[in-house]
Design a protein around this motif. Structure first.
Motif, short mmCIF file in Angstrom:
data_model
loop_
_atom_site.label_atom_id
_atom_site.label_comp_id
_atom_site.label_asym_id
_atom_site.label_seq_id
_atom_site.Cartn_x
_atom_site.Cartn_y
_atom_site.Cartn_z
N ALA A 1 0.85 -1.19 0.00
CA ALA A 1 0.00 0.00 0.00
C ALA A 1 0.88 1.23 0.00
N THR A 2 0.26 2.37 -0.22
CA THR A 2 0.96 3.65 -0.05
C THR A 2 -0.04 4.77 0.14
N GLY A 3 0.35 5.74 0.94
CA GLY A 3 -0.46 6.94 1.12
C GLY A 3 -0.22 7.90 -0.03
N ILE A 4 -1.25 8.66 -0.38
CA ILE A 4 -1.17 9.63 -1.48
C ILE A 4 -1.62 10.99 -0.92
N PHE B 1 -5.30 6.99 -0.56
CA PHE B 1 -4.54 5.77 -0.29
C PHE B 1 -4.79 4.77 -1.41
N THR B 2 -3.83 3.87 -1.62
CA THR B 2 -4.01 2.82 -2.61
C THR B 2 -3.44 1.52 -2.07
N VAL B 3 -4.08 0.41 -2.40
CA VAL B 3 -3.69 -0.92 -1.91
C VAL B 3 -3.65 -1.87 -3.09
N GLY B 4 -2.55 -2.61 -3.26
CA GLY B 4 -2.44 -3.54 -4.38
C GLY B 4 -1.11 -4.25 -4.42
N GLY B 5 -0.84 -4.88 -5.56
CA GLY B 5 0.40 -5.63 -5.76
C GLY B 5 1.54 -4.70 -6.14
N PRO B 6 2.64 -4.65 -5.35
CA PRO B 6 3.71 -3.68 -5.62
C PRO B 6 4.64 -4.13 -6.77
N VAL B 7 5.23 -3.15 -7.41
CA VAL B 7 6.31 -3.40 -8.38
C VAL B 7 7.62 -3.10 -7.66
#
Length: 674
Positions: free
Chosen positions: A622-625, A650-656
């Motif tokens: 995840a990461t805050g925006i 905020f966004t939640v998902g599969g990281p690169v």
């Protein structure tokens, strides 16, 4: 009493304060200019109408005065003049002066909030480029203050932690305060988590996240003697690079056990606005307060693993916090009248945010007497404070509105007794298999902010619901409603939930793509429905747990829209879902005061910390925006005015994973840092 020759007037008479005052004859004649069919109401009058519990005036009647050629209905909205007659006591005048100051403070918070909004056509004011030569040092040190080294983990000195998801249900037996447990608290909340290197630069990461990895938040401990660490009560500053405590002062031996519970201690948090403003300009005040919330969440989760509870002592005022952490030693900073650049070492002062009481779980029915506590803290002015704060930059830029708003949002002391400890309430667990069997320590230390999402990872519907259940402030049972913040880590906060979430669902299996709304305080639900677009459906999605107030607003692919709203960042559309945190905004400020402005951001930070940990616990990221277009978000929802405002994305998902960046251990770490 003189009536001016304008078209509309309203007469307000004061209701007697408590205790009653005899011969209280003062009244206000509020005279309004001709504003046509809908004149504008001054915010001071609006606050009287909307805040009857906190204002000493009672509206008896509105008196329309009609023009011979027009019979407009009385809709008061703009004051032309306030005329006073008769006499008043000094007590009454002090009430009026305080109310006037309160209104000015709220007006300043609103001015700041509106001025620092991003829009499609322009961004909030900030530096046009980054002055790398003056990038602030991310580590505050108090030169010449004694440094006590804390422990690093091994099988002998650190306890076996519970599984991550278990602490939401019950806490382990409380551990005693010791060098080992204090070391664990900081190691799993505010310490370094890794170093990163590209070969050209090196930088550190921390357990607690921060906007731009700039870390404006500093932490202090105020504690009794600690076995094997220090033999007297003290104030210490946490140095994360060294994982140690800088001893700032020795405090009176009776502080704990007399004004605070035995087996408890305090964690203080402060902000260095300059660290964040170096990169983000005027919007930095928002981000500093996001980070305070993340730190509150991080400390609460680490304390939970040790069987400790955390609660903000929100009855303390700015002055008490400043003395408690020894921040009164910084030179006075005089706010300029406009943004200026130059050598301003005094701008590196620390703004005291809050202090957290940490105490053993299972303790109930104890009160904090803030009058007594304030009196004890006043003695801290007599202490010998050790260490001189290091200089963080050679040159600085002062964005004056940050400091004016921080001053307006200062919280006063509340002279009252407050019950602090409350029985622990567990969060709902519907799908234990969503989690990867990681311990609490593994989750908090491995947390990272994703820099990119893969756009392909999917999430099971049950996992999505489970994450959202842990985002709720109340353990709802038997048809109750969400409102009180009593679940981990929200129970650290001292107010009812004021922050909701609008969700852009992209890739959740078994759930239609679309726009959803999570109502974290159901007392606001009717108001939210009336304030948003009439075409929204507000229906519970299939399979949604009964106790989860999640509503589908509209079906459709919102991937591109979510990107545009988050400053055109792909990461907002490439995750499993993204969201905007929508606060019950101006009514909260009107009801409680401008001091709630930063606290609304704290609440978003605590919620963001849960999203970070939940994402890592289920095997994604995840990461805050912080960068988003404020009013376009409101337009999508149909929101008008400032009743509700979006404060954090905020966004939640599969990281690169960027394989060009090398990861290094947090400790001992490299000898240099960027």
């Amino acid at each position: 009493m003189r009536i001016a020759e304008q078209e509309h007037s309203a007469i307000f008479f004061p209701s007697p304060p408590t205790p009653p005052i005899q011969n209280f004859q003062k009244c206000y004649l509020l005279t309004l200019k001709d504003g046509g069919e809908m004149p504008q109401l001054h915010s001071r009058v609006a606050s009287i109408l909307h805040r009857p519990r906190t204002h000493h005036h009672h509206l008896l009647r509105l008196v329309p005065i009609f023009n011979a050629s027009k019979t407009t209905a009385f809709l008061p909205q703009r004051i032309a003049r306030v005329t006073m007659s008769s006499t008043s006591t000094p007590y009454q005048d002090s009430i009026y002066q305080k109310e006037e100051k309160d209104e000015e403070s709220i007006a300043q918070a609103l001015k700041y909030h509106n001025q620092t909004k991003h829009n499609f056509t322009n961004y909030a004011r900030g530096p046009r480029g980054l002055d790398w030569a003056n990038q602030p040092n991310p580590f505050r040190r108090y030169v010449s203050a004694p440094l006590l080294q804390l422990l690093h983990p091994n099988s002998e000195n650190f306890d076996v932690p519970p599984l991550y998801h278990e602490v939401f249900n019950s806490l382990p037996s409380p551990k005693p305060i010791s060098k080992s447990t204090i070391s664990q608290l900081f190691y799993y909340s505010l310490a370094l988590s890794a170093w990163k290197s590209t070969g050209f630069s090196t930088w550190s990461l921390r357990v607690n996240p921060s906007s731009g990895n700039l870390h404006p938040t500093e932490a202090y401990i105020v504690a009794p003697p600690i076995d094997s660490l220090i033999d007297h009560p003290f104030v210490g500053h946490y140095a994360p690079k060294e994982h140690g405590l800088e001893i700032r002062a020795q405090i009176p031996s009776g502080f704990f056990g007399e004004v605070l519970p035995r087996n408890s201690f305090l964690i203080g948090l402060s902000s260095i606005f300059w660290r964040e403003a170096w990169k983000y300009g005027e919007r930095a005040f928002r981000y500093c307060n996001h980070d305070v919330g993340h730190a509150i969440g991080a400390v609460s989760m680490a304390a939970a693993g040790l069987g400790w509870e955390v609660k903000i002592l929100d009855g303390l005022g700015y002055g008490e916090l400043e003395k408690l952490m020894g921040l009164h030693v910084f030179p006075e900073f005089r706010i300029p009248s406009r943004p200026v650049k130059g050598e301003m070492p005094e701008i590196e002062f620390e703004h005291p945010d809050c202090v957290l009481l940490v105490y053993p779980s299972g303790m109930v029915d104890f009160e904090v007497d803030y009058k007594e506590l304030s009196s004890a803290i006043s003695e801290f002015l007599k202490l010998e404070w050790k260490g001189k704060p290091n200089l963080l930059s050679k040159e600085h830029v002062c964005w004056d509105i940050i400091y004016r708003t921080a001053e307006a949002a200062i919280k006063p002391l509340k002279m009252l007794k407050e019950s602090i400890a409350h029985p622990y309430q567990s969060s709902e667990l519907i799908n234990e298999n969503s989690y990867k069997g990681l311990t609490l320590w593994e989750v908090v230390r491995k947390r990272r902010s994703a820099v990119d999402m893969d756009g392909t990872t999917t999430m099971a519907r049950e996992t999505f619901f489970q994450i959202l259940l842990h985002c709720m402030p109340t353990a709802v049972k038997r048809g109750g409603k969400q409102s009180k913040q009593v679940t981990l880590p929200f129970r650290a906060l001292s107010w009812d939930a004021e922050v909701h979430a609008v969700l852009f669902v992209h890739r959740v299996l078994g759930l239609p793509k679309g726009l959803y709304f999570l109502a974290r305080n159901e007392e606001h639900l009717d108001e939210l429905r009336k304030s948003t677009r009439p075409e929204f459906t507000w229906v519970k999605p299939d399979g949604c747990p009964n106790d989860l107030p999640l509503y589908e607003l509209a079906k459709g692919d919102f991937k591109e829209l979510s990107k545009r709203l988050s400053c055109h960042q792909d990461i907002a559309g490439d995750g499993c879902f993204s969201l905007g945190m929508v606060a019950h905004f101006q009514p909260t400020l009107n009801d409680k005061g401008a001091w709630m402005y930063p606290r609304l951001f704290w609440e978003t930070g605590v919620l963001g910390q849960v999203l970070y940990l939940e994402a890592h616990a289920v095997g994604i990221s995840a990461t805050g925006i912080g960068c988003f277009f404020d009013d376009p978000v409101h337009e999508v929802l149909g929101l008008r005015g400032t009743k509700f405002q979006s404060l954090y994305h905020f966004t939640v998902g599969g990281p690169v994973i960027d394989k060009r960046i090398m990861s290094l251990p947090a400790y001992p770490g490299p000898s240099i840092d960027a």
